[in-house]
Design an enzyme around this catalytic site. Structure first.
Site, mmCIF file in Angstrom:
data_model
loop_
_atom_site.group_PDB
_atom_site.id
_atom_site.type_symbol
_atom_site.label_atom_id
_atom_site.label_comp_id
_atom_site.label_asym_id
_atom_site.label_seq_id
_atom_site.Cartn_x
_atom_site.Cartn_y
_atom_site.Cartn_z
ATOM 1 N N ALA A 1 20.896 35.531 70.464
ATOM 2 C CA ALA A 1 21.030 35.889 71.958
ATOM 3 C C ALA A 1 20.647 34.172 72.541
ATOM 4 O O ALA A 1 20.795 34.132 73.624
ATOM 5 C CB ALA A 1 20.630 37.218 71.918
ATOM 6 N N GLN B 1 26.605 35.182 67.043
ATOM 7 C CA GLN B 1 26.917 36.353 67.246
ATOM 8 C C GLN B 1 26.843 36.833 68.907
ATOM 9 O O GLN B 1 26.743 37.976 68.844
ATOM 10 C CB GLN B 1 25.518 36.904 67.159
ATOM 11 N N ILE C 1 28.871 36.847 72.292
ATOM 12 C CA ILE C 1 30.240 37.860 73.005
ATOM 13 C C ILE C 1 30.804 37.144 74.660
ATOM 14 O O ILE C 1 30.796 37.580 75.254
ATOM 15 C CB ILE C 1 29.992 39.444 73.450
ATOM 16 N N ASP C 2 29.225 35.633 74.848
ATOM 17 C CA ASP C 2 29.671 35.211 76.502
ATOM 18 C C ASP C 2 30.474 33.850 76.524
ATOM 19 O O ASP C 2 30.218 33.872 77.526
ATOM 20 C CB ASP C 2 27.818 34.701 76.852
ATOM 21 N N HIS D 1 31.159 39.289 66.877
ATOM 22 C CA HIS D 1 30.337 40.320 67.450
ATOM 23 C C HIS D 1 31.778 40.137 68.804
ATOM 24 O O HIS D 1 31.684 40.934 69.767
ATOM 25 C CB HIS D 1 29.530 40.164 67.970
ATOM 26 N N CYS E 1 43.956 47.542 75.459
ATOM 27 C CA CYS E 1 43.649 49.295 76.113
ATOM 28 C C CYS E 1 43.486 50.063 75.226
ATOM 29 O O CYS E 1 44.287 49.369 73.530
ATOM 30 C CB CYS E 1 45.133 49.625 76.749
ATOM 31 N N CYS F 1 47.642 51.091 73.737
ATOM 32 C CA CYS F 1 48.867 50.596 74.059
ATOM 33 C C CYS F 1 48.252 48.911 73.790
ATOM 34 O O CYS F 1 49.803 48.512 73.090
ATOM 35 C CB CYS F 1 49.376 51.325 75.140
ATOM 36 N N ASN G 1 14.099 27.929 66.643
ATOM 37 C CA ASN G 1 13.885 29.962 66.874
ATOM 38 C C ASN G 1 12.160 29.903 67.805
ATOM 39 O O ASN G 1 11.057 29.563 66.801
ATOM 40 C CB ASN G 1 13.890 30.890 66.119
HETATM 41 P P1 NAD Z 1 18.224 38.629 69.293
HETATM 42 O O1 NAD Z 1 17.700 38.692 70.478
HETATM 43 O O2 NAD Z 1 17.472 39.505 68.025
HETATM 44 O O3 NAD Z 1 16.869 37.270 68.737
HETATM 45 C C1 NAD Z 1 16.793 36.501 69.497
HETATM 46 C C2 NAD Z 1 16.193 35.568 69.379
HETATM 47 O O4 NAD Z 1 16.470 34.756 70.179
HETATM 48 C C3 NAD Z 1 14.380 35.605 69.151
HETATM 49 O O5 NAD Z 1 13.847 35.886 68.087
HETATM 50 C C4 NAD Z 1 13.093 35.020 69.991
HETATM 51 O O6 NAD Z 1 12.875 34.682 70.042
HETATM 52 C C5 NAD Z 1 15.103 33.798 70.023
HETATM 53 N N1 NAD Z 1 15.270 32.896 71.898
HETATM 54 C C6 NAD Z 1 15.106 33.304 72.591
HETATM 55 N N2 NAD Z 1 15.043 32.661 73.707
HETATM 56 C C7 NAD Z 1 15.237 31.233 72.839
HETATM 57 C C8 NAD Z 1 15.502 29.520 72.853
HETATM 58 N N3 NAD Z 1 15.144 29.621 74.624
HETATM 59 N N4 NAD Z 1 14.650 28.636 71.976
HETATM 60 C C9 NAD Z 1 14.817 29.399 70.856
HETATM 61 N N5 NAD Z 1 14.833 31.424 69.880
HETATM 62 C C10 NAD Z 1 14.990 31.246 71.739
HETATM 63 O O7 NAD Z 1 19.703 38.177 69.054
HETATM 64 P P2 NAD Z 1 20.301 38.184 68.059
HETATM 65 O O8 NAD Z 1 19.516 38.151 66.528
HETATM 66 O O9 NAD Z 1 21.673 37.240 68.947
HETATM 67 O O10 NAD Z 1 21.370 39.937 67.940
HETATM 68 C C11 NAD Z 1 21.357 40.369 68.781
HETATM 69 C C12 NAD Z 1 22.766 40.703 69.099
HETATM 70 O O11 NAD Z 1 22.408 40.776 70.402
HETATM 71 C C13 NAD Z 1 23.655 40.035 68.904
HETATM 72 O O12 NAD Z 1 24.730 40.562 67.688
HETATM 73 C C14 NAD Z 1 24.355 39.441 69.984
HETATM 74 O O13 NAD Z 1 25.616 39.772 69.703
HETATM 75 C C15 NAD Z 1 24.000 39.786 70.201
HETATM 76 N N6 NAD Z 1 23.622 39.807 72.030
HETATM 77 C C16 NAD Z 1 24.058 38.831 72.573
HETATM 78 C C17 NAD Z 1 23.888 37.899 73.878
HETATM 79 C C18 NAD Z 1 24.498 36.906 74.342
HETATM 80 O O14 NAD Z 1 25.611 37.104 74.366
HETATM 81 N N7 NAD Z 1 24.839 36.378 75.348
HETATM 82 C C19 NAD Z 1 23.314 38.389 74.593
HETATM 83 C C20 NAD Z 1 22.500 39.991 74.094
HETATM 84 C C21 NAD Z 1 22.805 40.239 72.855
#
Ligand code: NAD
Length: 241
Positions: free
Chosen positions: A25, A104, A106-107, A122, A130, A133, A214
């Site tokens: 994310a 991970q 979904i965007d 994800h 649906c 169907c 990160n």
């Molecule tokens: P998480 O929210 O658990 O962790 C996000 C990590 O990214 C944090 O450790 C944070 O420090 C780091 N981070 C945030 N902004 C950053 C940046 N600009 N530069 C560097 N690091 C940055 O996210 P996750 O580990 O992906 O797990 C959460 C779940 O949520 C996933 O399964 C995902 O499917 C879902 N999710 C997806 C979206 C999306 O599609 N954009 C958004 C929110 C959550």
């Protein structure tokens, strides 16, 4: 900024011929989509149900109206555009160096940036089916529906996103694991590495350079041979891609 580490990352990318990117994310926060676990993430919100409960399959089955109320508000960002990270990765793929993105998210922003080989572990908000169907519906249908989106057959239309308690798509797992196993370089970024089984996939890596970028430290930092703590935008803007 950790300039020695950025220099090292540039060398690794220059040498790499089979690079795979594994993201979460945090890759999309700079496109204006909140993550889950940062201070301004979705989990910190005061909502009538805990968000981690809402996005579970049992909650979806029991309270679909409340699920969709939350989903339409916090899971789709129509104005979000690919940021520098999505764009540089797409460029690296064009150059033939990056072989796959395992995300991970979904965007759909990697695809929007032009990346071709993307494993969406994800799922995606852009695919909806649906439950009765199997008919396909686009995101506008979900967002513009009143309450629970319904199919012409009467079934509920469910977003193709993996909720807690649901399993990942087998074909997607296979493709992602194969890409990671074959990579010479794995760049992990923008993920807390706390969501399983996705986080466990990086253990399949057998190559030389395992990198993490990160903002916050993760519990798995010790397994990386290059660990950059910083924002992706700052790191990506220094990369010679
Ligand atoms: P998480 O929210 O658990 O962790 C996000 C990590 O990214 C944090 O450790 C944070 O420090 C780091 N981070 C945030 N902004 C950053 C940046 N600009 N530069 C560097 N690091 C940055 O996210 P996750 O580990 O992906 O797990 C959460 C779940 O949520 C996933 O399964 C995902 O499917 C879902 N999710 C997806 C979206 C999306 O599609 N954009 C958004 C929110 C959550």
């Amino acid at each position: 900024m950790e300039s020695e580490k950025i220099k090292k990352l540039n060398e690794i990318i220059k040498e790499g011929n089979n690079i795979v990117f594994f993201g979460g994310a945090g890759v999309s926060t700079e496109s204006g989509i909140p993550d889950f676990r940062s201070a301004d993430g979705i989990y910190m919100m005061n909502y009538k149900y805990p968000p981690e409960q809402i996005i579970s399959r049992s909650f979806f089955d029991r309270h679909p109206k409340e699920f969709f109320e939350f989903y339409k508000k916090y899971f789709y960002y129509p104005d979000a555009k690919p940021n520098i990270t999505h764009l540089k990765l797409a460029e690296l793929e064009k150059q033939g160096k990056l072989k796959a993105i395992v995300t991970q998210n979904i965007d759909g922003l990697h695809t929007a940036a032009g990346s071709k080989n993307v494993f969406e572990l994800h799922g995606s908000v852009f695919r909806n089916y649906c439950m009765n169907c199997g008919k396909f519906y686009d995101i506008d249908y979900i967002i513009n529906s009143d309450g629970i989106p319904k199919c012409s057959c009467g079934g509920t239309v469910k977003p193709d996103v993996v909720l807690y308690e649901e399993s990942l798509d087998e074909r997607c797992i296979e493709g992602a694991v194969r890409a990671i196993e074959q990579a010479d370089t794995l760049i992990v970024a923008g993920t807390s590495l706390r969501v399983y089984p996705a986080a466990g996939f990086i253990r399949y890596f057998r190559g030389r350079n395992l990198v993490i970028i990160n903002k916050e430290k993760t519990d798995m930092d010790s397994m990386f041979n290059l660990c950059i703590n910083g924002s992706l935008k700052d790191v990506m803007s220094e990369l010679e891609i």
